[in-house]
Design a protein around this motif. Sequence first.
Motif, short mmCIF file in Angstrom:
data_model
loop_
_atom_site.label_atom_id
_atom_site.label_comp_id
_atom_site.label_asym_id
_atom_site.label_seq_id
_atom_site.Cartn_x
_atom_site.Cartn_y
_atom_site.Cartn_z
N LYS A 140 2.73 17.34 -6.81
CA LYS A 140 1.38 16.82 -7.01
C LYS A 140 1.41 15.32 -7.29
N LYS A 141 2.40 14.90 -8.07
CA LYS A 141 2.50 13.46 -8.38
C LYS A 141 2.82 12.66 -7.12
N ARG A 142 3.72 13.16 -6.30
CA ARG A 142 4.04 12.47 -5.04
C ARG A 142 2.81 12.39 -4.14
N LYS A 143 2.04 13.47 -4.09
CA LYS A 143 0.83 13.49 -3.27
C LYS A 143 -0.17 12.45 -3.76
N GLU A 144 -0.33 12.36 -5.09
CA GLU A 144 -1.22 11.36 -5.65
C GLU A 144 -0.73 9.95 -5.33
N MET A 145 0.57 9.74 -5.42
CA MET A 145 1.13 8.42 -5.17
C MET A 145 0.93 7.96 -3.73
N LYS A 146 0.71 8.91 -2.82
CA LYS A 146 0.54 8.59 -1.40
C LYS A 146 -0.92 8.55 -0.95
N LEU A 147 -1.84 8.57 -1.91
CA LEU A 147 -3.25 8.46 -1.53
C LEU A 147 -3.47 7.19 -0.70
N PRO A 148 -4.28 7.26 0.35
CA PRO A 148 -4.39 6.14 1.31
C PRO A 148 -4.76 4.80 0.68
N THR A 192 0.87 -1.18 0.00
CA THR A 192 0.00 0.00 0.00
C THR A 192 0.90 1.23 0.00
N ALA A 193 0.30 2.41 -0.18
CA ALA A 193 1.07 3.64 -0.13
C ALA A 193 1.73 3.82 1.23
N LYS A 194 1.14 3.21 2.26
CA LYS A 194 1.68 3.34 3.61
C LYS A 194 2.79 2.34 3.88
N THR A 195 2.71 1.14 3.28
CA THR A 195 3.68 0.09 3.61
C THR A 195 4.84 -0.01 2.62
N ILE A 196 4.76 0.67 1.47
CA ILE A 196 5.85 0.57 0.51
C ILE A 196 7.13 1.16 1.10
N PRO A 197 8.25 0.46 1.03
CA PRO A 197 9.51 1.01 1.55
C PRO A 197 9.85 2.31 0.85
N SER A 198 10.44 3.22 1.58
CA SER A 198 10.74 4.55 1.02
C SER A 198 11.65 4.47 -0.20
#
Length: 276
Positions: A131-139, A96-102
């Motif tokens: 904006k792209k980074r923000k989209e990539m981190k959508l919950p 998920t966007a939360k669990t993907i390693p940095s």
Amino acid sequence: MSSSVQDGRVTKHKSSSRRSSARRMSQSNQENKEQKKTQPLPLIERTNALPIEQFRSTYAPTISETFKLKNPTEEAEDSSIPDQTKELDYMLDLYTAKTIPSADFEACFGLIELTSSNAYDGSSVGWSPSKKRKEMKLPDMKYLIARRGSRSEGKDESEPAGGAILGFLSFMVTYEDGKEVIYCYEIHLSPEARGMGLGRQLMLTCENVGRHVGLEKTMLTVFKSNTKAVRFYERCGFEIDEYSPQPRRLRNGTVKEPDYLILSKMLDNDDPWETD
């Protein structure tokens, strides 16, 4: 006494009436809360609420399996010599966007920047890293990460096998125009991973997740200028969606063509993909 006689009528004191009304309202609110607790969540919300481990085991049960792709060898650069290929092992990870390693997140962003920033720059959208980074981190965003190699026996499938990212596909289980869909946000391959079928493997995996969830169709957006990607999606069975933007006539009579397409594919369509 809690009541009095006025003009031959028996009436209750207002304070008593207000307390009774407040009790009924409180009881009604509590009943509504209890009812909501017992009602199951809709499919999309229920699916996105699952921990990634449960999502993986329920909707992507074969994702941890190693698959093989034929890689052209250096000796096979002469296209007149057929079948001079060797098979290598590949595998997929799911996050998920939360669990993907940095490090993996940054590698995915790097691939988008490498392969698509020019297309964004030439479009009405424009390229905005933030904006792209923000989209990539959508919950609710999820990532399929492709690597070379195989997962060690007994290794936790939630842990990456190591090695450079060769490509990825990001998707979301969501609503689009009132329909339950799996939306492919990005699919990108590193230059050395192109032409071996890895993009097809990622797309097939995404579609199979959608089928396991029970969704109606797969959807995606593609720039018209990216003709190679458009042809790839067409070979995968995608067609222009009914909600793809149409040309607009401006007040001065000029017709403005949209610079992107919305494509879709029904997930109950089991026809095989066309071959190259």
